[in-house]
Motif scaffolding. Sequence first.
Motif, short mmCIF file in Angstrom:
data_model
loop_
_atom_site.label_atom_id
_atom_site.label_comp_id
_atom_site.label_asym_id
_atom_site.label_seq_id
_atom_site.Cartn_x
_atom_site.Cartn_y
_atom_site.Cartn_z
N UNK A 148 -11.22 70.14 -6.33
CA UNK A 148 -11.83 68.82 -6.39
C UNK A 148 -10.99 67.87 -7.23
N UNK A 194 -9.63 71.38 0.15
CA UNK A 194 -10.79 70.56 -0.22
C UNK A 194 -11.52 71.15 -1.42
N UNK A 195 -11.36 72.47 -1.63
CA UNK A 195 -12.09 73.07 -2.74
C UNK A 195 -11.45 72.81 -4.10
N UNK A 236 -9.23 72.95 4.95
CA UNK A 236 -10.51 73.01 4.24
C UNK A 236 -10.37 73.67 2.88
#
Lengths: 637, 637
Positions: free
Chosen positions: B182, B179-180, B176
């Motif tokens: 972008x 995911x940050x 996760x």
Amino acid sequence: MAVTRSGPRVNFAAPRGFAKTFKSKFKETLFPDDPFGGFRNEKPARKSFKTLQYFVPVFEWFPKYNFSKFKFDLLAGITITSLAIPQGISYAKLANLPPIIGLYSSFIPPIIYAVFGSSKHLAVGTVAACSLLLAESIGEKVNVKENPDLYLHLIFTATFFTGIFETGLGFLRLGILVDFLSHSTITGFMTGTAVIICLQQMKGMLGLKHFTSKTDVVHVLKAILHNRKEWKWECFLVGMAFLIFLQFTRFLRNRKPKLFWVSAVAPMVSVAVGCIFAFFAPVEKHGIQIVGELKRGINPLSLKHLNFDPEYLPATIKAGVVTGLVAMAEGIAIARSFAIMKNEQIDGNKEMVAFGFMNILGSFTSCYLTTGPFSKTAVNFNSGCKSQMSNFVMAICMMLVLLFLAPIFKYTPLVVLSAIIMSAMIGLINYNEIIHLFKVDKFDFCICMAACLGVSFLTMETGLILSVGLAILRGLLYVARPATCKLGKIPNSELYRDMEQYPDATGVSGILALQIGSPIYFANSNYIRERTLRWIRDEESLSNSKSNTVEHVLLDLSGATAIDMTGIETLMEIRRILTARDIKFGIVNPRIEVLDKLTLAHFVDIIGKDSVYLSIDEAVEACQFSLETAKQDDDAS
Amino acid sequence: MAVTRSGPRVNFAAPRGFAKTFKSKFKETLFPDDPFGGFRNEKPARKSFKTLQYFVPVFEWFPKYNFSKFKFDLLAGITITSLAIPQGISYAKLANLPPIIGLYSSFIPPIIYAVFGSSKHLAVGTVAACSLLLAESIGEKVNVKENPDLYLHLIFTATFFTGIFETGLGFLRLGILVDFLSHSTITGFMTGTAVIICLQQMKGMLGLKHFTSKTDVVHVLKAILHNRKEWKWECFLVGMAFLIFLQFTRFLRNRKPKLFWVSAVAPMVSVAVGCIFAFFAPVEKHGIQIVGELKRGINPLSLKHLNFDPEYLPATIKAGVVTGLVAMAEGIAIARSFAIMKNEQIDGNKEMVAFGFMNILGSFTSCYLTTGPFSKTAVNFNSGCKSQMSNFVMAICMMLVLLFLAPIFKYTPLVVLSAIIMSAMIGLINYNEIIHLFKVDKFDFCICMAACLGVSFLTMETGLILSVGLAILRGLLYVARPATCKLGKIPNSELYRDMEQYPDATGVSGILALQIGSPIYFANSNYIRERTLRWIRDEESLSNSKSNTVEHVLLDLSGATAIDMTGIETLMEIRRILTARDIKFGIVNPRIEVLDKLTLAHFVDIIGKDSVYLSIDEAVEACQFSLETAKQDDDAS
């Protein structure tokens, strides 16, 4: 094969221009309450007067003010003054400041608030949590015993920065920042603060002379036990007597709300009794300390004392900003809750500006941080105040006290102040709310406990940061892992709903309809792709016969309020993967903002306007039609 | 007055237990791809073998491996080796490391990846951006010229921490975090990095001996101009010749994708030509520097060189974590994009573990940071690799090179390496993507430019942090200011849609239907309350006649995926305000999670089950019925 469809269609209008969307988003972000909406179409002169009224509310309420209202405000003002005196002295002691500073802080700031404030019920004053927070932050830099003047000046400076910060946020319409202090954080913070403040008051209750400057439970308990030779039982007895008296008046108020004034004047009565007692009895011999000299006279100017020495600047700015945030959150929350009771509206940004002016001017006139404390505001409300005038009345009363009566309070025993603070703090410990949080929302409970335990066992700042951090983490998780669900048709209707929630909803074989409820963007786009593919795998593993595999995937975007580039790429990727597997992909009910972006990025051209549906029902029908045609073709061949 | 309703109803089942919701949320957060879903119902022995296969993919693909696949992998492996040699030497120079370290890094890590990696197409190697990032971070602490050994050991240590970090994240299923980063951040970061790396190569192209250790555009340009007396035109000519050759092969590849191997072997050809040229011609006289001594032999152990000195620990940990994040983001994104082309799936968390092992063991054997570089992976893919075996082939080839051929590369002119790096970097500058971002999404463009300009003009880290910060701010704004809209009925249907998007949709007089699309929680609850009240004000100001005021407010919660305590309080507050104004309040289609919480918090009991509707259509009908009855009552009286 294109399917001809009748009935309403998705509106594929050209995307709105950047200027238009930017303007509307900017307005939504900073002016959600549309403050100037009410007089947009007025004449210029009237408009500027209305704007003035908007920024300086006194122009709005004073022209309509009359004597019958004043009677109520006079009574309310006098009542809150009787609370302001003991509270002012007590909280100033909590902040390690000379007691007179607490009284000064109830003279100038209320006048400013009466002019700029928009809440009718808010009573201005100092608050316990922020007093302690200030003492903790500045105390780290400067030892109050070694250098009391410097300490005092730094407190003024921090108050000044609080004011600047509050005003700035208000003008920039950044009330949004206060929104990040959640209900749970504040509950936990208040409870934790109440616990440590109560424990700290054991210093006064036991008449200790030596104590720790730390605020956490462990250090304070250690200090209490370590200095047990200093314990004065006389002092403790007196303190307990006052505490029981104060708690009794609170109990009375809770039982009979009409008797609120009993608990409102109780602190003043305690102080008066304490003073008389100390004046006549040789209390100091028995170890009961008194407040000591209080000079007569109104606030001296302190503008020249503001200390911008680079050595202390970071500490004062930090203290100012952190206490400012807490003070604003408390003040605005309180103003709001009382306004709701009377069905009125509070503009958080305007309140911030008022608080800011109050603290800036306060810091020039020997006041420290003020906001809208809960207890005072509740008393003001219950005394029937009608307007901001009650704050003005309080200021006048306080001026008279400062000019003529201040020396009398010299005799106030410290133990009485401790009892007053403890009594106020016990009322703030809100078990029921915490139990309620535990029952309804475990994560909120954790956020609350992080604040509560952090404040109690570490430092107040740490507790606050931990809790806000957890809350923001939760916010990010909300968006990083948005709920998706499989939709099924509810029998005897055209409605498609979550099949987990409505177990009797049925899916249509060969068609998988999924709902996404969140903006689609970088933080969740990987998740959305993985999850979509997993839904397809799950669906395929459920169905055994070959005819039952997924042939259409419909993504209901009704809940997706926005999309960014990564999100669009993800949709394209999903489509590529599905196309490779011979599965058709359609999107349902994209909202205006999403459709704009999808059109701009040519996504709509790629999947074709025929694959963008207005409702799930329509989409399923279209898919069923194409499935049947395909079957007939198969049969025919 | 209760309205009797027929048809499907909201499912008011008892809220799901905490254990159940926690388990499902935990799974959704950390295991969105349900990795063990495929063999949950197998026998224990088979299950453990499948689990082993899951964690160590070599057990999955090797048993099915055969000679016909090996032919392809052999070819691919040899091709990527020919790219690995020049790239390894070049990027090691970029990281201020001895060139041989670059070759070492293409021996051990590919073997590890062949065992643990799950992507068939990824080719392991060093990357330019991370090499420069490492050099920048460690170079801040230690001057490479003054203390080359310490510098080298700190780079190994940083690589070790990268490995630990990657493995840890993978095992904790924290993919996760990646995911940050972008799409826009990565585009900007890559472009900015490509620009500064190209500029840096002017050192090699001009044959400069003095240069700056800073990476930003301003410092580098200054250094180039300041040392203009050192400029060697011979060197520049040679460099340009190679650069043009390399760019031409790229151009060829873009025109005829079948000729990809030309551009794949071009760097190796350049190095070979450069070596021969330098061996025979007296190049050093003309200021063309060569690589210098390269020792024969495979990787020496470097385990004992790992430096955990507390003085350097923060720097190495930070460098390890930051480069680790960037390397993972690049590697996983690349593995994913090639997997999509072949319709396969990549598990980001598993890839992280593989990368982690690769770097941990690499740091023990004189390798520095490796990941999956784009150029190598593309060549591997185009050469027709069939499995992770191609990495193994590359490792064997590299071993042979290290054992027998390394000394040959001593003659490689530095200017050739600069030309190779520049050519690779020019390919990474992606104007089109940035223009596309500008057209589709201005905020994404800003995020991209923050990374690009931050990297170019400040430092690489600052650029990255700025950009990620902006992206997270945007994420928070999404949730703090969720789009709300007024719903109207689309003619000839039962559908209610945004009236701004569908201008021909019509509202029903007396009823205001609003849609909220976001979780309702602390960060947006104030906004939602303000906005709802504003919708009502707007609606009332629109209607002139008295009969047309709002009497029912319906809140469509279909898009609200979650709610927290502050959100529930807000709904209660909205209801209180509306009740005070004699407006009825209803909620429509709450999703399962929201309904659970509302039931637990007794909100459903307070507003009554009759005010919770399944669809807007049903709600509007019920409201219309109550409006008409009220009117009839009025008429009758």
